[in-house]
Design a protein around this motif. Sequence first.
Motif, PDB file in Angstrom:
ATOM      1  N   GLU A   4       0.825  -1.205   0.000  1.00  0.00           N
ATOM      2  CA  GLU A   4       0.000   0.000   0.000  1.00  0.00           C
ATOM      3  C   GLU A   4       0.858   1.254   0.000  1.00  0.00           C
ATOM      4  O   GLU A   4       0.520   2.261   0.626  1.00  0.00           O
ATOM      5  CB  GLU A   4      -0.948  -0.013   1.203  1.00  0.00           C
ATOM      6  N   ARG A  22      -3.162   6.720  -4.483  1.00  0.00           N
ATOM      7  CA  ARG A  22      -4.120   7.329  -3.546  1.00  0.00           C
ATOM      8  C   ARG A  22      -5.474   7.426  -4.241  1.00  0.00           C
ATOM      9  O   ARG A  22      -6.038   8.512  -4.423  1.00  0.00           O
ATOM     10  CB  ARG A  22      -3.647   8.716  -3.100  1.00  0.00           C
ATOM     11  N   ALA A  23      -5.986   6.280  -4.639  1.00  0.00           N
ATOM     12  CA  ALA A  23      -7.184   6.245  -5.486  1.00  0.00           C
ATOM     13  C   ALA A  23      -8.371   6.973  -4.865  1.00  0.00           C
ATOM     14  O   ALA A  23      -9.112   7.678  -5.552  1.00  0.00           O
ATOM     15  CB  ALA A  23      -7.554   4.794  -5.787  1.00  0.00           C
ATOM     16  N   LYS A  24      -8.577   6.826  -3.554  1.00  0.00           N
ATOM     17  CA  LYS A  24      -9.727   7.454  -2.909  1.00  0.00           C
ATOM     18  C   LYS A  24      -9.654   8.967  -2.946  1.00  0.00           C
ATOM     19  O   LYS A  24     -10.676   9.654  -2.878  1.00  0.00           O
ATOM     20  CB  LYS A  24      -9.856   6.961  -1.460  1.00  0.00           C
ATOM     21  N   ALA A  25      -8.441   9.504  -3.045  1.00  0.00           N
ATOM     22  CA  ALA A  25      -8.247  10.955  -3.109  1.00  0.00           C
ATOM     23  C   ALA A  25      -7.917  11.411  -4.525  1.00  0.00           C
ATOM     24  O   ALA A  25      -7.383  12.497  -4.727  1.00  0.00           O
ATOM     25  CB  ALA A  25      -7.130  11.371  -2.152  1.00  0.00           C
ATOM     26  N   TYR A  26      -8.260  10.593  -5.515  1.00  0.00           N
ATOM     27  CA  TYR A  26      -7.925  10.888  -6.916  1.00  0.00           C
ATOM     28  C   TYR A  26      -6.439  11.207  -7.065  1.00  0.00           C
ATOM     29  O   TYR A  26      -6.046  12.060  -7.834  1.00  0.00           O
ATOM     30  CB  TYR A  26      -8.784  12.022  -7.458  1.00  0.00           C
ATOM     31  N   ASN A  27      -5.638  10.480  -6.270  1.00  0.00           N
ATOM     32  CA  ASN A  27      -4.171  10.582  -6.338  1.00  0.00           C
ATOM     33  C   ASN A  27      -3.672  12.006  -6.123  1.00  0.00           C
ATOM     34  O   ASN A  27      -2.689  12.447  -6.740  1.00  0.00           O
ATOM     35  CB  ASN A  27      -3.669  10.026  -7.677  1.00  0.00           C
ATOM     36  N   GLY A  59      -7.081   3.922  -9.636  1.00  0.00           N
ATOM     37  CA  GLY A  59      -8.482   4.301  -9.474  1.00  0.00           C
ATOM     38  C   GLY A  59      -9.066   5.011 -10.675  1.00  0.00           C
ATOM     39  O   GLY A  59      -8.751   4.687 -11.823  1.00  0.00           O
ATOM     40  N   ASN A  60      -9.912   6.007 -10.398  1.00  0.00           N
ATOM     41  CA  ASN A  60     -10.730   6.627 -11.445  1.00  0.00           C
ATOM     42  C   ASN A  60     -10.118   7.857 -12.098  1.00  0.00           C
ATOM     43  O   ASN A  60     -10.760   8.465 -12.962  1.00  0.00           O
ATOM     44  CB  ASN A  60     -12.101   7.002 -10.883  1.00  0.00           C
TER      45      ASN A  60
END
Length: 260
Positions: A4, A22-27, A59-60
Motif C-alpha cells: 500500500e 491514492r485512489a480514494k483521493a484521486y491521487n 483508481g478513477n
Amino acid sequence: MTGEALVLRQDSEGIAHLTLNRAKAYNALSLDCMQALIQQLQILSEDKTIKVVILSGAGNGFCAGHDLREMNANPSEDFYQTTFSTCAELMSLIQQIPQPVIAQVHGIATAAGCQLVATCDLAYAADNARFSTPGVNIGLFCSTPMVALTRAVHRKQAMEMLLTGEMINAERAVNIGLVNATVPEEQLADEVLRVAQIIAAKSSYTLKVGKEAFYQQAEMNQQQAYAHCSRVMTENMLAQDAQEGIDAFLTKRSPCWQGR
C-alpha cells in the motif's frame, strides 16, 4: 509491486511503471506522496537497467492536484512553502532524470495533476480524460502549474485554461499540445506500453544525452542553442553507441547497445 505504498513500482523489460496510489483521493499530491515519488525517481535515475518510465494513477483518475484537505489542515506559511517547493523539486526531477517519462492519463488531471502531465516528456490520454487548472475558481491561481503549462502549450491557450478554470477534453488537449495523442480508454495502457517499448529499444546513453540537451537548448536563444547542440552532437558522435549504431546501419544489422 509494493503493498500500500503511496507510489507503486513495477518493472518489465527496461520499463519502470510508477503508479500514484491514492485512489480514494484521486491521487492528490500530498506532501508524503510527492516525497515518495521523488524518492522513486531518484532511485530510477541511477538504475541503468531502466530506459523508460511510465507514470499513471490508480483508481478513477490520474491526479487531482495538491491535497487541499491536507493544506487546509496545515494553515501555515512554512507548510505551504514546503509543499510548493517540494512540488517544484518533483517537476524539475522528472525532466532531469536520464530516462524519458511518459504520462498515462485517464479520468481527470487537474491543477498540479495537469502540471504533472505538462511536465512529463510525453503524455498519452484516454479519450474521456479531462484537464484543467481550476485554482482560480477557489481564489488560488494555479501559479506553479502555470510554469509547466506555458512551456507545453501556446500562451493564449494556457492563459485561457488558467483564467477560466474550465475543463478541456482530451481532443483539445491534443490540439493545444498538452498531450501527444488520445486513444480509447481500454487501449490506453497498451498504447503507452507500445511507445515505451519503441523508446526502450534505443541506446540509453543516446536517450540521456538527447533528453538533457532538449531541455537545455529550449532555454537558449537560437544562436546559443545551435552552438550548444553542435558540441553535444560532437560528443555523441564520439560515443561507442553512436559508432555501433552507424556501423549497424551501414552493414544492415541490429545494433548492440552498450549504454556508453
